[in-house]
Write a protein that holds these residues in place. Structure first.
Motif, PDB file in Angstrom:
ATOM      1  N   ARG A  12       0.734  -1.165   0.015  1.00 21.56           N
ATOM      2  CA  ARG A  12      -0.047   0.142   0.146  1.00 21.56           C
ATOM      3  C   ARG A  12       0.761   1.368   0.128  1.00 21.56           C
ATOM      4  O   ARG A  12       0.832   2.174  -0.913  1.00 21.56           O
ATOM      5  N   ASN A  13       2.053   1.406   0.931  1.00 22.07           N
ATOM      6  CA  ASN A  13       2.666   2.419   0.920  1.00 22.07           C
ATOM      7  C   ASN A  13       3.347   2.793  -0.216  1.00 22.07           C
ATOM      8  O   ASN A  13       3.608   4.054  -0.689  1.00 22.07           O
ATOM      9  N   THR A  14       3.965   1.725  -1.088  1.00 22.75           N
ATOM     10  CA  THR A  14       4.571   1.819  -2.317  1.00 22.75           C
ATOM     11  C   THR A  14       3.682   2.269  -3.236  1.00 22.75           C
ATOM     12  O   THR A  14       4.067   3.330  -4.118  1.00 22.75           O
ATOM     13  N   VAL A  15       2.263   1.890  -3.206  1.00 24.21           N
ATOM     14  CA  VAL A  15       1.538   2.150  -4.347  1.00 24.21           C
ATOM     15  C   VAL A  15       1.252   3.777  -4.264  1.00 24.21           C
ATOM     16  O   VAL A  15       1.141   4.527  -5.086  1.00 24.21           O
ATOM     17  N   ILE A  16       1.164   4.136  -2.769  1.00 19.73           N
ATOM     18  CA  ILE A  16       0.693   5.521  -2.416  1.00 19.73           C
ATOM     19  C   ILE A  16       1.880   6.563  -3.091  1.00 19.73           C
ATOM     20  O   ILE A  16       1.953   7.596  -3.641  1.00 19.73           O
ATOM     21  N   THR A  26      -2.755  11.886  -4.305  1.00 16.98           N
ATOM     22  CA  THR A  26      -3.154  10.641  -4.555  1.00 16.98           C
ATOM     23  C   THR A  26      -4.715  10.566  -5.123  1.00 16.98           C
ATOM     24  O   THR A  26      -5.363  11.196  -4.463  1.00 16.98           O
ATOM     25  N   VAL A  27      -4.870   9.919  -5.954  1.00 16.44           N
ATOM     26  CA  VAL A  27      -6.071   9.719  -6.630  1.00 16.44           C
ATOM     27  C   VAL A  27      -6.597   8.274  -6.733  1.00 16.44           C
ATOM     28  O   VAL A  27      -5.993   7.379  -6.792  1.00 16.44           O
ATOM     29  N   CYS A  28      -8.094   8.287  -6.809  1.00 11.85           N
ATOM     30  CA  CYS A  28      -8.602   6.889  -7.305  1.00 11.85           C
ATOM     31  C   CYS A  28      -8.454   6.820  -8.881  1.00 11.85           C
ATOM     32  O   CYS A  28      -8.956   7.622  -9.596  1.00 11.85           O
ATOM     33  N   ARG A  29      -7.851   5.712  -9.349  1.00 15.35           N
ATOM     34  CA  ARG A  29      -7.700   5.396 -10.622  1.00 15.35           C
ATOM     35  C   ARG A  29      -9.052   4.912 -11.390  1.00 15.35           C
ATOM     36  O   ARG A  29      -9.165   5.246 -12.694  1.00 15.35           O
ATOM     37  N   MET A  30     -10.005   4.719 -10.550  1.00 12.02           N
ATOM     38  CA  MET A  30     -11.263   4.456 -11.315  1.00 12.02           C
ATOM     39  C   MET A  30     -12.031   5.832 -11.615  1.00 12.02           C
ATOM     40  O   MET A  30     -12.746   5.762 -12.741  1.00 12.02           O
ATOM     41  N   CYS A  31     -12.119   6.759 -10.888  1.00 12.28           N
ATOM     42  CA  CYS A  31     -12.966   7.930 -10.888  1.00 12.28           C
ATOM     43  C   CYS A  31     -12.045   9.129 -11.157  1.00 12.28           C
ATOM     44  O   CYS A  31     -12.658  10.278 -11.461  1.00 12.28           O
ATOM     45  N   GLY A  32     -10.749   9.353 -10.538  1.00 13.81           N
ATOM     46  CA  GLY A  32      -9.827  10.444 -10.918  1.00 13.81           C
ATOM     47  C   GLY A  32     -10.095  11.395  -9.721  1.00 13.81           C
ATOM     48  O   GLY A  32      -9.280  12.427  -9.748  1.00 13.81           O
ATOM     49  N   PRO A  37      -5.016   9.694   1.721  1.00 13.50           N
ATOM     50  CA  PRO A  37      -4.493   8.124   1.703  1.00 13.50           C
ATOM     51  C   PRO A  37      -5.495   7.165   2.487  1.00 13.50           C
ATOM     52  O   PRO A  37      -5.375   6.149   2.073  1.00 13.50           O
ATOM     53  N   ASN A  38      -5.880   7.574   3.706  1.00 16.64           N
ATOM     54  CA  ASN A  38      -6.854   6.761   4.418  1.00 16.64           C
ATOM     55  C   ASN A  38      -8.140   6.469   3.774  1.00 16.64           C
ATOM     56  O   ASN A  38      -8.743   5.496   4.129  1.00 16.64           O
ATOM     57  N   ARG A  92      -3.042  -0.887 -18.672  1.00 18.49           N
ATOM     58  CA  ARG A  92      -1.926  -1.768 -19.851  1.00 18.49           C
ATOM     59  C   ARG A  92      -1.952  -0.474 -20.929  1.00 18.49           C
ATOM     60  O   ARG A  92      -0.572  -0.278 -21.572  1.00 18.49           O
ATOM     61  N   ARG A  93      -2.864   0.219 -21.376  1.00 20.40           N
ATOM     62  CA  ARG A  93      -2.683   1.134 -22.279  1.00 20.40           C
ATOM     63  C   ARG A  93      -1.944   2.321 -21.946  1.00 20.40           C
ATOM     64  O   ARG A  93      -1.072   2.951 -22.628  1.00 20.40           O
ATOM     65  N   ASN A  94      -2.227   2.888 -20.918  1.00 19.70           N
ATOM     66  CA  ASN A  94      -1.346   4.092 -20.457  1.00 19.70           C
ATOM     67  C   ASN A  94      -1.318   3.911 -18.776  1.00 19.70           C
ATOM     68  O   ASN A  94      -2.135   4.605 -18.175  1.00 19.70           O
ATOM     69  N   SER A  95      -0.272   3.508 -18.250  1.00 21.21           N
ATOM     70  CA  SER A  95      -0.038   3.496 -16.815  1.00 21.21           C
ATOM     71  C   SER A  95       0.332   4.889 -16.152  1.00 21.21           C
ATOM     72  O   SER A  95      -0.026   5.048 -15.030  1.00 21.21           O
ATOM     73  N   ARG A  96       0.517   5.901 -16.806  1.00 23.46           N
ATOM     74  CA  ARG A  96       0.771   7.004 -16.315  1.00 23.46           C
ATOM     75  C   ARG A  96      -0.390   8.022 -16.587  1.00 23.46           C
ATOM     76  O   ARG A  96      -0.574   9.201 -16.164  1.00 23.46           O
ATOM     77  N   GLN A  97      -1.657   7.494 -16.926  1.00 25.88           N
ATOM     78  CA  GLN A  97      -2.774   8.325 -16.953  1.00 25.88           C
ATOM     79  C   GLN A  97      -3.426   8.455 -15.533  1.00 25.88           C
ATOM     80  O   GLN A  97      -3.754   7.306 -14.754  1.00 25.88           O
ATOM     81  N   ARG A  98      -3.766   9.476 -15.167  1.00 27.14           N
ATOM     82  CA  ARG A  98      -4.262   9.994 -14.036  1.00 27.14           C
ATOM     83  C   ARG A  98      -5.756   8.956 -13.461  1.00 27.14           C
ATOM     84  O   ARG A  98      -5.643   8.496 -12.338  1.00 27.14           O
ATOM     85  N   SER A  99      -6.449   9.062 -14.363  1.00 22.93           N
ATOM     86  CA  SER A  99      -7.691   8.394 -14.047  1.00 22.93           C
ATOM     87  C   SER A  99      -8.152   7.761 -15.565  1.00 22.93           C
ATOM     88  O   SER A  99      -8.059   8.082 -16.630  1.00 22.93           O
TER      89      SER A  99
END
Length: 108
Positions: A12-16, A26-32, A37-38, A92-99
């Protein structure tokens, strides 16, 4: 073998940390939505029980603790749902995309 609490915290800490490096927050990749972090959980793009690796950089994203994370797994098998597959495809298409705009903004 179940993962230890320390392994889960490290993942978790590494992903954050990676999210902060890429997006500055820190963003939710589903909705942006930017969230503290909590309010986020680290999600394995490919679940461990489906052959995914415990690699936070290549197999981890942050998603909202509530509905966003719950909707990614089948509650009985833990395998990816349709939304989970969409998130994986977007990554897979774009791992650097925010959401990936997969769903409307999640709630706190």
């Amino acid at each position: 073998m179940p993962r230890s609490h320390e392994q889960k915290q490290f993942f978790r800490n590494t992903v954050i940390d990676e999210s902060r490096k890429m997006f500055g927050d820190t963003v939710c990749r589903m909705c942006g939505r930017a969230m503290c972090p909590n309010s986020l959980s680290a999600h394995h793009l490919i679940p461990l029980n489906s052959g995914g690796e415990n690699d936070p950089i290549n197999n981890g994203v942050l998603v909202g603790v509530g509905e966003c994370h719950i909707e990614l797994h089948d509650k009985y098998t833990g395998k990816l749902t349709h939304l989970g597959k969409m998130l994986l495809d977007g990554f897979r298409r774009n791992s650097r995309q925010r959401s990936y705009g997969i769903k409307p903004r999640c709630k706190n």
